[in-house]
Design an enzyme around this catalytic site. Sequence first.
Site, PDB file in Angstrom:
ATOM      1  N   CYS A 200       0.872  -1.187   0.000  1.00  0.00           N
ATOM      2  CA  CYS A 200       0.000   0.000   0.000  1.00  0.00           C
ATOM      3  C   CYS A 200       0.903   1.230   0.000  1.00  0.00           C
ATOM      4  O   CYS A 200       0.998   1.954   0.991  1.00  0.00           O
ATOM      5  CB  CYS A 200      -0.920   0.004   1.207  1.00  0.00           C
ATOM      6  N   ALA A 201       1.585   1.462  -1.103  1.00  0.00           N
ATOM      7  CA  ALA A 201       2.773   2.314  -1.097  1.00  0.00           C
ATOM      8  C   ALA A 201       2.507   3.804  -1.197  1.00  0.00           C
ATOM      9  O   ALA A 201       3.366   4.608  -0.831  1.00  0.00           O
ATOM     10  CB  ALA A 201       3.705   1.901  -2.233  1.00  0.00           C
ATOM     11  N   PRO A 203       1.848   7.650  -0.748  1.00  0.00           N
ATOM     12  CA  PRO A 203       2.431   8.331  -1.909  1.00  0.00           C
ATOM     13  C   PRO A 203       3.889   7.974  -2.187  1.00  0.00           C
ATOM     14  O   PRO A 203       4.510   8.578  -3.056  1.00  0.00           O
ATOM     15  CB  PRO A 203       2.322   9.803  -1.519  1.00  0.00           C
ATOM     16  N   LYS A 206       7.666   5.392   2.181  1.00  0.00           N
ATOM     17  CA  LYS A 206       8.335   4.191   2.690  1.00  0.00           C
ATOM     18  C   LYS A 206       8.973   3.396   1.564  1.00  0.00           C
ATOM     19  O   LYS A 206      10.068   2.846   1.712  1.00  0.00           O
ATOM     20  CB  LYS A 206       7.338   3.353   3.493  1.00  0.00           C
ATOM     21  N   ASP A 248      -5.005  -3.839  -6.341  1.00  0.00           N
ATOM     22  CA  ASP A 248      -5.662  -4.033  -5.058  1.00  0.00           C
ATOM     23  C   ASP A 248      -4.880  -5.070  -4.262  1.00  0.00           C
ATOM     24  O   ASP A 248      -4.718  -6.217  -4.708  1.00  0.00           O
ATOM     25  CB  ASP A 248      -7.102  -4.507  -5.288  1.00  0.00           C
ATOM     26  N   ASP A 265       1.576  -1.285   4.931  1.00  0.00           N
ATOM     27  CA  ASP A 265       1.327  -0.002   5.603  1.00  0.00           C
ATOM     28  C   ASP A 265      -0.111   0.385   5.242  1.00  0.00           C
ATOM     29  O   ASP A 265      -0.349   1.135   4.310  1.00  0.00           O
ATOM     30  CB  ASP A 265       2.337   1.043   5.137  1.00  0.00           C
ATOM     31  N   CYS A 318      -0.844   4.262  10.831  1.00  0.00           N
ATOM     32  CA  CYS A 318      -0.599   5.521  11.529  1.00  0.00           C
ATOM     33  C   CYS A 318      -1.825   5.900  12.358  1.00  0.00           C
ATOM     34  O   CYS A 318      -2.394   6.987  12.235  1.00  0.00           O
ATOM     35  CB  CYS A 318      -0.243   6.636  10.543  1.00  0.00           C
TER      36      CYS A 318
END
Length: 380
Positions: A200-201, A203, A206, A248, A265, A318
């Site tokens: 789930c990169a 923007p 990480k 997805d 993430d 987060c």
Amino acid sequence: MSRSRSGGASGNARAVAAQLLDRIEGDGAFANLALASAELPERDAGFITELVYGVTRMRRALDHLIDGFVSDPPGLTTRNLLRIGAYQLHLMDTPAYAAVSETVEAAPRRQRGFVNAVLRRVADVVPAWPTDAVRLSYPDWVVEQLEHDLGAEDAHAALQHMNRPPPVTVRPDGYRQDRASQWVAELVDPQPGEQVLDMCAGPGGKATALAGGRATVVAADHRRHRASLVAANASCTGAALAGVVAADGRRPPFRPNSFHRVLVDAPCSGLGVLGRRADARWRVGPDDVEELARLQAELVGAAFDLVCPGGMVIYSVCTMTRPETVAIDEHVAQEHPDIVAVPIDDHRWRSHGRGAIVLPQDHSTDGMFAVIYKTPGPLV
């Protein structure tokens, strides 16, 4: 003392701030995007930015100060001007005469008498808060959720800390990224020659950090525009990503067992980044937490299928709610009893269930949770 805080900014600056606040609350604009698209006068840009972010964060507390002196609810623009005045009077060091007179000047002519009368009363009030949620300026459910999940002391400290933004940190490659996010990338710890997926990169903070070593890093995100941001940020930072894919994570287009490490993430309620995202506290609701927790569990389950025997899955969010942190790990323990949670031995993190958490007040960062999983078998 800056000119804006000492009353040196113009009444027009307050009018500009009120217009932006109208867009944020009335039209649903995001605070950061509204400010970025506005042509702010250079002299007053810092002052306007502080008013917009500060009033957006403290909206509920400011309304409590105002509403004791208002019999009929004012229109949105007038209310935002009253909030701007109250914010200067009680949360900045602007002298009272300047806060009142300059805010009155920014009001439409027919509203000036009303704004003047209310702000003069607000200037003299000693705040008496009916609840901690009003004092801290959050929706009731956010305070109640974090009190339940973290304990009242840690919850209140976290919420208080997020009423001011964390400091901006810049990586050596020029990318702006909160330190807690950088610490998550460190937990992934890719080794030379390994295949690594950031599931789930967007923007790309990480993913670009992970690509700094000699591992082969692939970045994916299910939203095309966020995948595009990953590619753009990789170009800006010089990060050598092996590929950027719009996909997805629940139905990834990769072969099973094809990665040594997978970072999940995951999309979350974002309650750990409310200092950075001023308006987010008013956008997310308790139903979102439950819906996101279901998504997070699906993403972690899919990640286990992608990682090879002996490989690692690192789950991070987060936020600080139990359904999105400890409860996800409890789900993993029940559904995947053969997968081991690896202790996070790092003084910057607090132990939290089988994972670890960073609260905003710990190091002046975002709030972050992470857990590291190791799949059974020798690494191949």
